[in-house]
Motif scaffolding. Structure first.
Motif, PDB file in Angstrom:
ATOM      1  N   ASP A  98       0.818  -1.212   0.000  1.00 24.13           N
ATOM      2  CA  ASP A  98       0.000   0.000   0.000  1.00 24.13           C
ATOM      3  C   ASP A  98       0.849   1.258   0.000  1.00 24.13           C
ATOM      4  O   ASP A  98       0.389   2.334  -0.414  1.00 24.13           O
ATOM      5  N   HIS A  99       2.090   1.143   0.473  1.00 20.88           N
ATOM      6  CA  HIS A  99       3.000   2.288   0.518  1.00 20.88           C
ATOM      7  C   HIS A  99       4.094   2.194  -0.547  1.00 20.88           C
ATOM      8  O   HIS A  99       5.086   2.926  -0.476  1.00 20.88           O
ATOM      9  N   GLY A 100       3.916   1.287  -1.491  1.00 23.03           N
ATOM     10  CA  GLY A 100       4.884   1.148  -2.573  1.00 23.03           C
ATOM     11  C   GLY A 100       6.177   0.480  -2.179  1.00 23.03           C
ATOM     12  O   GLY A 100       7.186   0.590  -2.895  1.00 23.03           O
ATOM     13  N   ILE A 101       6.181  -0.240  -1.051  1.00 18.18           N
ATOM     14  CA  ILE A 101       7.403  -0.901  -0.575  1.00 18.18           C
ATOM     15  C   ILE A 101       7.394  -2.351  -1.038  1.00 18.18           C
ATOM     16  O   ILE A 101       6.520  -3.131  -0.662  1.00 18.18           O
ATOM     17  N   ARG A 102       8.360  -2.705  -1.861  1.00 18.21           N
ATOM     18  CA  ARG A 102       8.441  -4.069  -2.405  1.00 18.21           C
ATOM     19  C   ARG A 102       9.903  -4.514  -2.446  1.00 18.21           C
ATOM     20  O   ARG A 102      10.801  -3.779  -2.050  1.00 18.21           O
ATOM     21  N   GLY A 103      10.112  -5.724  -2.925  1.00 13.93           N
ATOM     22  CA  GLY A 103      11.473  -6.211  -3.142  1.00 13.93           C
ATOM     23  C   GLY A 103      12.270  -6.344  -1.868  1.00 13.93           C
ATOM     24  O   GLY A 103      11.767  -6.738  -0.817  1.00 13.93           O
ATOM     25  N   ARG A 104      13.559  -6.006  -1.961  1.00 11.12           N
ATOM     26  CA  ARG A 104      14.479  -6.222  -0.844  1.00 11.12           C
ATOM     27  C   ARG A 104      14.070  -5.443   0.399  1.00 11.12           C
ATOM     28  O   ARG A 104      14.150  -5.954   1.523  1.00 11.12           O
ATOM     29  N   GLU A 105      13.605  -4.197   0.208  1.00 11.07           N
ATOM     30  CA  GLU A 105      13.207  -3.388   1.362  1.00 11.07           C
ATOM     31  C   GLU A 105      12.056  -4.063   2.118  1.00 11.07           C
ATOM     32  O   GLU A 105      12.063  -4.146   3.348  1.00 11.07           O
ATOM     33  N   ALA A 106      11.072  -4.566   1.373  1.00 14.75           N
ATOM     34  CA  ALA A 106       9.952  -5.256   2.008  1.00 14.75           C
ATOM     35  C   ALA A 106      10.431  -6.534   2.699  1.00 14.75           C
ATOM     36  O   ALA A 106      10.001  -6.844   3.823  1.00 14.75           O
ATOM     37  N   ASP A 107      11.309  -7.280   2.049  1.00 16.22           N
ATOM     38  CA  ASP A 107      11.822  -8.523   2.637  1.00 16.22           C
ATOM     39  C   ASP A 107      12.507  -8.268   3.975  1.00 16.22           C
ATOM     40  O   ASP A 107      12.338  -9.040   4.934  1.00 16.22           O
ATOM     41  N   GLU A 108      13.277  -7.200   4.055  1.00 18.57           N
ATOM     42  CA  GLU A 108      13.984  -6.891   5.300  1.00 18.57           C
ATOM     43  C   GLU A 108      13.003  -6.570   6.423  1.00 18.57           C
ATOM     44  O   GLU A 108      13.181  -7.010   7.570  1.00 18.57           O
ATOM     45  N   ILE A 109      11.966  -5.819   6.099  1.00 15.10           N
ATOM     46  CA  ILE A 109      10.963  -5.482   7.116  1.00 15.10           C
ATOM     47  C   ILE A 109      10.223  -6.738   7.553  1.00 15.10           C
ATOM     48  O   ILE A 109      10.009  -6.964   8.758  1.00 15.10           O
ATOM     49  N   ILE A 110       9.817  -7.566   6.595  1.00 15.61           N
ATOM     50  CA  ILE A 110       9.071  -8.785   6.912  1.00 15.61           C
ATOM     51  C   ILE A 110       9.910  -9.712   7.777  1.00 15.61           C
ATOM     52  O   ILE A 110       9.425 -10.267   8.775  1.00 15.61           O
ATOM     53  N   GLU A 111      11.171  -9.898   7.425  1.00 19.55           N
ATOM     54  CA  GLU A 111      12.037 -10.774   8.214  1.00 19.55           C
ATOM     55  C   GLU A 111      12.199 -10.244   9.633  1.00 19.55           C
ATOM     56  O   GLU A 111      12.220 -11.010  10.604  1.00 19.55           O
TER      57      GLU A 111
END
Length: 255
Positions: A98-111
């Motif tokens: 929803d905030h345009g966060i995908r890829g590596r940045e999203a993976d780091e937050i999810i982890e």
């Protein structure tokens, strides 16, 4: 960021639900809200979160949200609100997309949030493969992913069995101890309120008014079963709830 509620009053179909509610939620503190059934606890949370507007009064956000905050106010619901066709990681990534966060940045937050909620091994699991307690951990992880200024928790443990509730309370305490967050926690369970709340706001029967605000001068990390201070507060809360129930019964007799 601090929340300030100033003289909130609200009606449904002409029926008064909340009356002149004034409360403050300082940064880094958890306010628990308790009261009789139907007193407007969940309604108050919806007003705080902006899902509804009060008939009168204001909900003010004072100061700046924490660095990196994507959603200043974020909900954790009783029924988990997970998408059954998305994996654990996919449910968390939804709020980042929803905030345009995908890829590596999203993976780091999810982890990061999976590690904090002890779910690292379940990133690819579907909700149907999880227990109720694990589903609620996913919901908490999803809320943490947007780095909220204030978490709004609407009876998040009420659908769980007693043992799972105890474990989730321990998890919430551990999360707060590691990285303090602000929270408004609605519950009907007095034990949850005294374990998790820096302060407890007691609402009266409908229309809900602030009857009393109780501050618990004991650090969250030192709270455990059998602590004399917690037993004292819980006994006082139970006394207030009984008084409200008796007054409601008397009103019915007087009609």
């Amino acid at each position: 960021m601090k929340l300030s509620l100033e003289q909130i009053t609200h009606h449904y179909a002409g029926m008064p639900v909340l009356q002149d509610i004034s409360l403050s939620i300082p940064a880094g503190e958890i306010l628990c809200i308790i009261g009789p059934s139907g007193c407007g606890k969940s309604t108050l949370l919806r007003l705080i979160g902006g899902l509804e507007r009060p008939d009168s009064g204001e909900v003010l956000q004072v100061g700046e949200p924490p660095e990196g905050c994507l959603n200043p106010l974020t909900y954790v619901f009783q029924d988990f609100a997970l998408l059954p066709w998305r994996s654990v990681g996919g449910n968390i990534s939804l709020v980042l997309e929803d905030h345009g966060i995908r890829g590596r940045e999203a993976d780091e937050i999810i982890e990061d949030v999976l590690a904090r909620t002890k779910l690292s091994d379940f990133r690819k699991a579907l909700p149907r493969q999880l227990s109720g307690g694990m589903k609620q951990r996913v919901a908490i992880a999803r809320a943490l992913a947007v780095k909220p200024a204030v978490m709004l928790l609407d009876e998040p443990l009420s659908a769980l069995d007693a043992q799972t509730r105890e474990l989730l309370m321990d998890d919430l305490l551990a999360l707060w101890t590691r990285q303090p967050f602000s929270g408004v926690y609605v519950t009907h369970n007095l034990a949850e309120a005294v374990r998790l709340g820096h302060r407890i706001a007691v609402l009266s029967r409908r229309p809900g008014k602030v009857r009393e605000i109780i501050e618990i001068d004991l650090p969250l990390e030192e709270r455990h079963h059998g602590h004399a201070r917690l037993d004292e507060v819980q006994a006082h809360l139970w006394s207030l709830m009984k008084q409200e129930a008796m007054a409601a019964d008397q009103e019915l007799l007087d009609v």
